[in-house]
Write a protein that holds these residues in place. Sequence first.
Motif, PDB file in Angstrom:
ATOM      1  N   HIS A 197      77.148  22.232  -0.005  1.00  0.00           N
ATOM      2  CA  HIS A 197      78.107  21.158   0.281  1.00  0.00           C
ATOM      3  C   HIS A 197      78.784  20.681  -1.013  1.00  0.00           C
ATOM      4  O   HIS A 197      79.968  20.357  -1.023  1.00  0.00           O
ATOM      5  N   LEU A 198      78.018  20.674  -2.098  1.00  0.00           N
ATOM      6  CA  LEU A 198      78.552  20.244  -3.391  1.00  0.00           C
ATOM      7  C   LEU A 198      79.449  21.313  -4.002  1.00  0.00           C
ATOM      8  O   LEU A 198      80.236  21.023  -4.894  1.00  0.00           O
TER       9      LEU A 198
ATOM     10  N   SER B  71      72.137  12.750   0.762  1.00  0.00           N
ATOM     11  CA  SER B  71      72.743  13.386   1.929  1.00  0.00           C
ATOM     12  C   SER B  71      74.149  13.865   1.553  1.00  0.00           C
ATOM     13  O   SER B  71      74.673  13.526   0.493  1.00  0.00           O
ATOM     14  N   ALA B  72      74.736  14.654   2.439  1.00  0.00           N
ATOM     15  CA  ALA B  72      76.103  15.131   2.215  1.00  0.00           C
ATOM     16  C   ALA B  72      77.057  13.949   2.315  1.00  0.00           C
ATOM     17  O   ALA B  72      76.928  13.104   3.196  1.00  0.00           O
TER      18      ALA B  72
ATOM     19  N   GLU C  31      68.315  16.905   7.162  1.00  0.00           N
ATOM     20  CA  GLU C  31      69.494  17.191   6.341  1.00  0.00           C
ATOM     21  C   GLU C  31      69.542  16.362   5.067  1.00  0.00           C
ATOM     22  O   GLU C  31      70.588  16.242   4.445  1.00  0.00           O
TER      23      GLU C  31
ATOM     24  N   LEU D  28      77.943  14.264  -3.005  1.00  0.00           N
ATOM     25  CA  LEU D  28      76.689  13.870  -2.368  1.00  0.00           C
ATOM     26  C   LEU D  28      76.590  12.355  -2.374  1.00  0.00           C
ATOM     27  O   LEU D  28      77.100  11.693  -3.272  1.00  0.00           O
TER      28      LEU D  28
ATOM     29  N   LEU E  62      72.637  21.164   0.764  1.00  0.00           N
ATOM     30  CA  LEU E  62      73.319  20.147  -0.044  1.00  0.00           C
ATOM     31  C   LEU E  62      73.995  20.779  -1.258  1.00  0.00           C
ATOM     32  O   LEU E  62      75.100  20.376  -1.635  1.00  0.00           O
TER      33      LEU E  62
END
Length: 153
Positions: A80-81, A119-120, A27, A126, A77
């Motif tokens: 997630h952003l 990473s998240a 991840e 991030l 990622l």
Amino acid sequence: MVPLKGRRRYARPVDGADRITARVETEELLIEAVKVVRSTDTYLEGHFPKITLYPAIFLLDGIRQAVGSELSRSPALATHLGLGGSEEETWLELGTLDSARVLRPMLDGDELRLLIRVSAGRPGALRAALDCRRADDAQVAKMTVELVQGGTS
């Protein structure tokens, strides 16, 4: 420069790396960026009298640029952003500087390896952890930052 109806405009930043490689592992996005400190670079002229000393603040921009250029390798990622699946370079900004430690000066001729683990972080951010080393493997700096989606360039 006058903003155009709420859009930010940016000047061309210093090149944070001479070359970048990256791979996704589980991840995380693992990035290695290499930057050679050169006394002939105009941005270093006059920074410190009679010696070329690479400013640690440039490491922060190196992190930002390297992660932005390689983020498309990790769709998880990017999602997630809050980004779509764009293959283009992503403009990131520093959200927070969680920790920074400079252990050695970065001098003319030093080849710096910026080893960045991405990473998240919290939603929409991030986390990037930097381990910066010279070519002789001596650690010169370590930093942890939060990166967030930036404006337009």
